[in-house]
Scaffold this motif. Structure first.
Motif, PDB file in Angstrom:
ATOM      1  N   LEU A  66      -7.484  -3.023   7.722  1.00  0.00           N
ATOM      2  CA  LEU A  66      -6.491  -2.075   7.188  1.00  0.00           C
ATOM      3  C   LEU A  66      -7.130  -0.720   6.942  1.00  0.00           C
ATOM      4  O   LEU A  66      -6.521   0.322   7.164  1.00  0.00           O
ATOM      5  CB  LEU A  66      -5.920  -2.587   5.860  1.00  0.00           C
ATOM      6  CG  LEU A  66      -4.789  -3.570   5.961  1.00  0.00           C
ATOM      7  CD1 LEU A  66      -4.540  -4.217   4.622  1.00  0.00           C
ATOM      8  CD2 LEU A  66      -3.545  -2.887   6.440  1.00  0.00           C
ATOM      9  N   TRP A  67      -8.361  -0.742   6.433  1.00  0.00           N
ATOM     10  CA  TRP A  67      -9.079   0.499   6.163  1.00  0.00           C
ATOM     11  C   TRP A  67      -9.406   1.191   7.483  1.00  0.00           C
ATOM     12  O   TRP A  67      -9.204   2.402   7.631  1.00  0.00           O
ATOM     13  CB  TRP A  67     -10.347   0.194   5.382  1.00  0.00           C
ATOM     14  CG  TRP A  67     -10.927   1.402   4.732  1.00  0.00           C
ATOM     15  CD1 TRP A  67     -11.818   2.275   5.276  1.00  0.00           C
ATOM     16  CD2 TRP A  67     -10.653   1.878   3.421  1.00  0.00           C
ATOM     17  NE1 TRP A  67     -12.124   3.258   4.379  1.00  0.00           N
ATOM     18  CE2 TRP A  67     -11.417   3.047   3.229  1.00  0.00           C
ATOM     19  CE3 TRP A  67      -9.849   1.423   2.380  1.00  0.00           C
ATOM     20  CZ2 TRP A  67     -11.395   3.764   2.047  1.00  0.00           C
ATOM     21  CZ3 TRP A  67      -9.829   2.146   1.200  1.00  0.00           C
ATOM     22  CH2 TRP A  67     -10.584   3.293   1.043  1.00  0.00           C
ATOM     23  N   ASP A  68      -9.889   0.416   8.432  1.00  0.00           N
ATOM     24  CA  ASP A  68     -10.254   0.974   9.733  1.00  0.00           C
ATOM     25  C   ASP A  68      -9.048   1.577  10.445  1.00  0.00           C
ATOM     26  O   ASP A  68      -9.180   2.570  11.156  1.00  0.00           O
ATOM     27  CB  ASP A  68     -10.875  -0.107  10.628  1.00  0.00           C
ATOM     28  CG  ASP A  68     -12.177  -0.652  10.062  1.00  0.00           C
ATOM     29  OD1 ASP A  68     -12.820   0.046   9.247  1.00  0.00           O
ATOM     30  OD2 ASP A  68     -12.548  -1.778  10.429  1.00  0.00           O
ATOM     31  N   ALA A 101      -4.851   1.918   4.648  1.00  0.00           N
ATOM     32  CA  ALA A 101      -5.294   1.978   3.258  1.00  0.00           C
ATOM     33  C   ALA A 101      -6.427   2.984   3.210  1.00  0.00           C
ATOM     34  O   ALA A 101      -7.354   2.920   4.011  1.00  0.00           O
ATOM     35  CB  ALA A 101      -5.759   0.606   2.781  1.00  0.00           C
ATOM     36  N   LYS A 102      -6.329   3.940   2.264  1.00  0.00           N
ATOM     37  CA  LYS A 102      -7.334   4.999   2.196  1.00  0.00           C
ATOM     38  C   LYS A 102      -8.012   5.078   0.838  1.00  0.00           C
ATOM     39  O   LYS A 102      -9.002   5.780   0.689  1.00  0.00           O
ATOM     40  CB  LYS A 102      -6.690   6.339   2.529  1.00  0.00           C
ATOM     41  CG  LYS A 102      -6.152   6.384   3.943  1.00  0.00           C
ATOM     42  CD  LYS A 102      -5.472   7.678   4.230  1.00  0.00           C
ATOM     43  CE  LYS A 102      -4.917   7.627   5.651  1.00  0.00           C
ATOM     44  NZ  LYS A 102      -4.068   8.708   5.964  1.00  0.00           N
ATOM     45  N   VAL A 103      -7.468   4.369  -0.132  1.00  0.00           N
ATOM     46  CA  VAL A 103      -8.043   4.334  -1.475  1.00  0.00           C
ATOM     47  C   VAL A 103      -8.202   2.875  -1.860  1.00  0.00           C
ATOM     48  O   VAL A 103      -7.229   2.121  -1.842  1.00  0.00           O
ATOM     49  CB  VAL A 103      -7.123   5.051  -2.496  1.00  0.00           C
ATOM     50  CG1 VAL A 103      -7.672   4.920  -3.899  1.00  0.00           C
ATOM     51  CG2 VAL A 103      -6.945   6.511  -2.120  1.00  0.00           C
ATOM     52  N   SER A 110     -12.981  -5.800  -0.876  1.00  0.00           N
ATOM     53  CA  SER A 110     -12.546  -6.566   0.287  1.00  0.00           C
ATOM     54  C   SER A 110     -11.587  -5.741   1.140  1.00  0.00           C
ATOM     55  O   SER A 110     -11.689  -5.729   2.372  1.00  0.00           O
ATOM     56  CB  SER A 110     -11.878  -7.863  -0.179  1.00  0.00           C
ATOM     57  OG  SER A 110     -11.557  -8.663   0.922  1.00  0.00           O
ATOM     58  N   LEU A 111     -10.663  -5.033   0.493  1.00  0.00           N
ATOM     59  CA  LEU A 111      -9.731  -4.177   1.216  1.00  0.00           C
ATOM     60  C   LEU A 111     -10.480  -3.040   1.901  1.00  0.00           C
ATOM     61  O   LEU A 111     -10.204  -2.692   3.053  1.00  0.00           O
ATOM     62  CB  LEU A 111      -8.675  -3.617   0.266  1.00  0.00           C
ATOM     63  CG  LEU A 111      -7.645  -2.693   0.891  1.00  0.00           C
ATOM     64  CD1 LEU A 111      -6.730  -3.478   1.822  1.00  0.00           C
ATOM     65  CD2 LEU A 111      -6.839  -2.001  -0.175  1.00  0.00           C
ATOM     66  N   ARG A 112     -11.454  -2.490   1.205  1.00  0.00           N
ATOM     67  CA  ARG A 112     -12.243  -1.373   1.745  1.00  0.00           C
ATOM     68  C   ARG A 112     -12.949  -1.751   3.052  1.00  0.00           C
ATOM     69  O   ARG A 112     -13.124  -0.927   3.934  1.00  0.00           O
ATOM     70  CB  ARG A 112     -13.259  -0.920   0.691  1.00  0.00           C
ATOM     71  CG  ARG A 112     -14.308   0.070   1.157  1.00  0.00           C
ATOM     72  CD  ARG A 112     -13.663   1.385   1.580  1.00  0.00           C
ATOM     73  NE  ARG A 112     -14.631   2.309   2.112  1.00  0.00           N
ATOM     74  CZ  ARG A 112     -14.971   2.409   3.398  1.00  0.00           C
ATOM     75  NH1 ARG A 112     -14.442   1.615   4.303  1.00  0.00           N
ATOM     76  NH2 ARG A 112     -15.845   3.294   3.800  1.00  0.00           N
ATOM     77  N   VAL A 126       0.901  -1.146   0.000  1.00  0.00           N
ATOM     78  CA  VAL A 126       0.000   0.000   0.000  1.00  0.00           C
ATOM     79  C   VAL A 126       0.943   1.200   0.000  1.00  0.00           C
ATOM     80  O   VAL A 126       1.547   1.518   1.031  1.00  0.00           O
ATOM     81  CB  VAL A 126      -0.912   0.004   1.250  1.00  0.00           C
ATOM     82  CG1 VAL A 126      -1.865   1.183   1.200  1.00  0.00           C
ATOM     83  CG2 VAL A 126      -1.649  -1.317   1.384  1.00  0.00           C
ATOM     84  N   LEU A 127       1.124   1.833  -1.150  1.00  0.00           N
ATOM     85  CA  LEU A 127       2.179   2.826  -1.308  1.00  0.00           C
ATOM     86  C   LEU A 127       1.989   4.059  -0.422  1.00  0.00           C
ATOM     87  O   LEU A 127       2.978   4.638   0.028  1.00  0.00           O
ATOM     88  CB  LEU A 127       2.314   3.217  -2.777  1.00  0.00           C
ATOM     89  CG  LEU A 127       2.706   2.048  -3.696  1.00  0.00           C
ATOM     90  CD1 LEU A 127       2.728   2.494  -5.150  1.00  0.00           C
ATOM     91  CD2 LEU A 127       4.048   1.453  -3.291  1.00  0.00           C
ATOM     92  N   SER A 128       0.775   4.450  -0.120  1.00  0.00           N
ATOM     93  CA  SER A 128       0.541   5.650   0.692  1.00  0.00           C
ATOM     94  C   SER A 128       0.979   5.474   2.140  1.00  0.00           C
ATOM     95  O   SER A 128       1.344   6.439   2.802  1.00  0.00           O
ATOM     96  CB  SER A 128      -0.931   6.052   0.647  1.00  0.00           C
ATOM     97  OG  SER A 128      -1.730   5.034   1.237  1.00  0.00           O
ATOM     98  N   SER A 129       0.960   4.260   2.649  1.00  0.00           N
ATOM     99  CA  SER A 129       1.324   4.031   4.049  1.00  0.00           C
ATOM    100  C   SER A 129       2.545   3.135   4.216  1.00  0.00           C
ATOM    101  O   SER A 129       2.951   2.854   5.337  1.00  0.00           O
ATOM    102  CB  SER A 129       0.148   3.392   4.800  1.00  0.00           C
ATOM    103  OG  SER A 129      -0.090   2.082   4.328  1.00  0.00           O
TER     104      SER A 129
END
Length: 163
Positions: free
Chosen positions: A142-144, A148-150, A136-138, A57-60
């Motif tokens: 990880l999202w919570d 991951a934000k996108v 599934s990622l959303r 996840v490149l942003s994080s």
């Protein structure tokens, strides 16, 4: 003239190495450039898995672990993406808790036909479809946790080959 020949040689070598990339060295990206999927050698012919990969996840800078296991009837490339799974002797409940995505990894050709993932040492696929990965990622932890934000598109295109 000599500089032009050297440049053309480098371009040809780069194109040849891209065309010769093996599946266990292929690097893919989602269409929005937020995720990078990198295959790596399994390391054992006795392994139950046919492929291993890391999904960043490149942003994080979060790195997820991925595996592919061959399915039999019908033949499928069954994939799993996990985050922070415990090591060693673990229960099914513990694996379920750390699994971000589970589904089929499809290879898409230029005509849109789907196939199974090539073997490790075979020529790398150009396009992968991880069916349902984005949603599934959303809805994963990880999202919570904000790692991951996108949510990515489910299609990953080959962008390179690891050395």
């Amino acid at each position: 003239m000599r500089t032009a020949l050297v440049f053309l040689g480098l371009v040809a070598a780069t194109a040849a190495s891209a065309a010769e990339c093996r599946q266990d060295r292929a690097i893919y990206a989602d269409r929005d450039g937020g995720y990078e999927l990198t295959f790596e050698p399994v390391g054992s012919s006795a392994a139950a898995t046919s492929h291993h990969f890391k999904l960043k996840v490149l942003s994080s800078k979060t790195v997820l672990d991925g595996i592919v296991m061959p399915g039999d009837d019908p033949v499928r490339s069954n994939g799993m993406v996990m985050h922070n799974c415990p090591e060693g002797d673990v229960t099914g409940e513990e694996i379920a808790a750390c699994t971000v995505w589970e589904g089929v990894v499809y290879v898409l050709d230029g005509a849109g036909d789907a196939a199974v993932l090539p073997e490790e040492g075979a020529k790398a696929a150009e396009t992968l479809l991880l069916a349902g990965f984005g949603p599934s990622l959303r809805y994963s932890t990880l999202w919570d946790e904000g790692k991951a934000k996108v949510a990515p598109w489910d299609v990953f295109k080959r962008k390179g080959c690891a050395a």
